[in-house]
Scaffold this motif. Structure first.
Motif, PDB file in Angstrom:
ATOM      1  N   LEU A   1       2.828   6.027   5.968  1.00  0.00           N
ATOM      2  CA  LEU A   1       2.910   4.714   6.150  1.00  0.00           C
ATOM      3  C   LEU A   1       4.156   4.193   6.297  1.00  0.00           C
ATOM      4  O   LEU A   1       4.478   3.016   7.031  1.00  0.00           O
ATOM      5  N   SER A   2       5.380   4.548   5.795  1.00  0.00           N
ATOM      6  CA  SER A   2       6.657   4.247   5.749  1.00  0.00           C
ATOM      7  C   SER A   2       7.038   4.464   7.179  1.00  0.00           C
ATOM      8  O   SER A   2       8.233   3.662   7.616  1.00  0.00           O
ATOM      9  N   THR A   3       6.649   5.398   7.773  1.00  0.00           N
ATOM     10  CA  THR A   3       6.933   5.635   9.452  1.00  0.00           C
ATOM     11  C   THR A   3       6.585   4.383  10.443  1.00  0.00           C
ATOM     12  O   THR A   3       7.268   4.192  11.382  1.00  0.00           O
ATOM     13  N   ARG A   4       5.620   3.536   9.861  1.00  0.00           N
ATOM     14  CA  ARG A   4       5.184   2.302  10.413  1.00  0.00           C
ATOM     15  C   ARG A   4       5.736   1.151  10.056  1.00  0.00           C
ATOM     16  O   ARG A   4       5.437   0.048  10.752  1.00  0.00           O
TER      17      ARG A   4
ATOM     18  N   ILE B   1       3.333   5.643  -5.914  1.00  0.00           N
ATOM     19  CA  ILE B   1       3.438   5.339  -7.265  1.00  0.00           C
ATOM     20  C   ILE B   1       2.073   6.187  -7.965  1.00  0.00           C
ATOM     21  O   ILE B   1       2.221   7.039  -9.106  1.00  0.00           O
ATOM     22  N   ILE B   2       0.944   6.180  -7.206  1.00  0.00           N
ATOM     23  CA  ILE B   2      -0.438   6.663  -7.669  1.00  0.00           C
ATOM     24  C   ILE B   2       0.043   8.295  -7.667  1.00  0.00           C
ATOM     25  O   ILE B   2      -0.426   9.040  -8.399  1.00  0.00           O
TER      26      ILE B   2
ATOM     27  N   PHE C   1      -1.298  11.642  -1.834  1.00  0.00           N
ATOM     28  CA  PHE C   1      -0.903  10.170  -2.079  1.00  0.00           C
ATOM     29  C   PHE C   1       0.402  10.294  -1.696  1.00  0.00           C
ATOM     30  O   PHE C   1       0.846   9.160  -0.937  1.00  0.00           O
ATOM     31  N   ILE C   2       1.334  10.828  -2.014  1.00  0.00           N
ATOM     32  CA  ILE C   2       2.769  10.906  -1.629  1.00  0.00           C
ATOM     33  C   ILE C   2       2.957  10.891   0.010  1.00  0.00           C
ATOM     34  O   ILE C   2       3.655  10.107   0.475  1.00  0.00           O
ATOM     35  N   ILE C   3       2.278  11.922   0.587  1.00  0.00           N
ATOM     36  CA  ILE C   3       2.432  12.232   2.114  1.00  0.00           C
ATOM     37  C   ILE C   3       1.719  11.009   2.667  1.00  0.00           C
ATOM     38  O   ILE C   3       2.416  10.349   3.842  1.00  0.00           O
ATOM     39  N   PHE C   4       0.707  10.165   2.291  1.00  0.00           N
ATOM     40  CA  PHE C   4       0.115   9.043   2.795  1.00  0.00           C
ATOM     41  C   PHE C   4       1.101   8.101   2.833  1.00  0.00           C
ATOM     42  O   PHE C   4       1.254   7.232   3.773  1.00  0.00           O
TER      43      PHE C   4
ATOM     44  N   VAL D   1       0.791  -1.173  -0.048  1.00  0.00           N
ATOM     45  CA  VAL D   1      -0.065  -0.045   0.191  1.00  0.00           C
ATOM     46  C   VAL D   1       1.004   1.194  -0.144  1.00  0.00           C
ATOM     47  O   VAL D   1       0.517   2.238  -0.646  1.00  0.00           O
ATOM     48  N   MET D   2       2.001   1.138   0.649  1.00  0.00           N
ATOM     49  CA  MET D   2       3.042   2.245   0.786  1.00  0.00           C
ATOM     50  C   MET D   2       3.440   2.522  -0.598  1.00  0.00           C
ATOM     51  O   MET D   2       3.302   3.909  -1.093  1.00  0.00           O
ATOM     52  N   VAL D   3       4.020   1.417  -1.154  1.00  0.00           N
ATOM     53  CA  VAL D   3       4.466   1.770  -2.567  1.00  0.00           C
ATOM     54  C   VAL D   3       3.494   2.189  -3.486  1.00  0.00           C
ATOM     55  O   VAL D   3       3.882   2.982  -4.379  1.00  0.00           O
TER      56      VAL D   3
END
Length: 81
Positions: free
Chosen positions: A76-79, A37-38, A69-72, A31-33
């Motif tokens: 997620l990458s912090t988790r 990309i989106i 989308f990028i910030i989301f 989901v993060m990647v």
């Protein structure tokens, strides 16, 4: 030379704690990647084809949508463990 005094109390050693490693859920990395990309594709399509039917109606809001989308993905990458 004077003889040093020996220590009367035992040196404090903290109790051994076993720290459990937390593992990321299996859906997190995809989901993060995908959100990165989106977001990148949304902004790129806006710059390449600004008059596309859905893209053209949103005007400059497309940048906000793409960056959201990028910030989301970054959140997620912090988790991710």
């Amino acid at each position: 030379m004077p003889k040093p005094k020996t220590r009367k109390k035992a040196v404090y050693t903290p109790p051994q704690t076993t720290k459990q490693l937390t593992v990321s859920p299996p859906w997190l990395a995809p989901v993060m990647v995908i959100s990165w990309i989106i977001g990148i594709l949304w902004i790129a399509i806006y710059y390449v084809a600004p008059t596309a039917p859905l893209i053209g109606a949103l005007a400059n809001w497309n940048l906000l949508i793409g960056f959201a989308f990028i910030i989301f993905g970054v959140v997620l990458s912090t988790r991710w463990r």
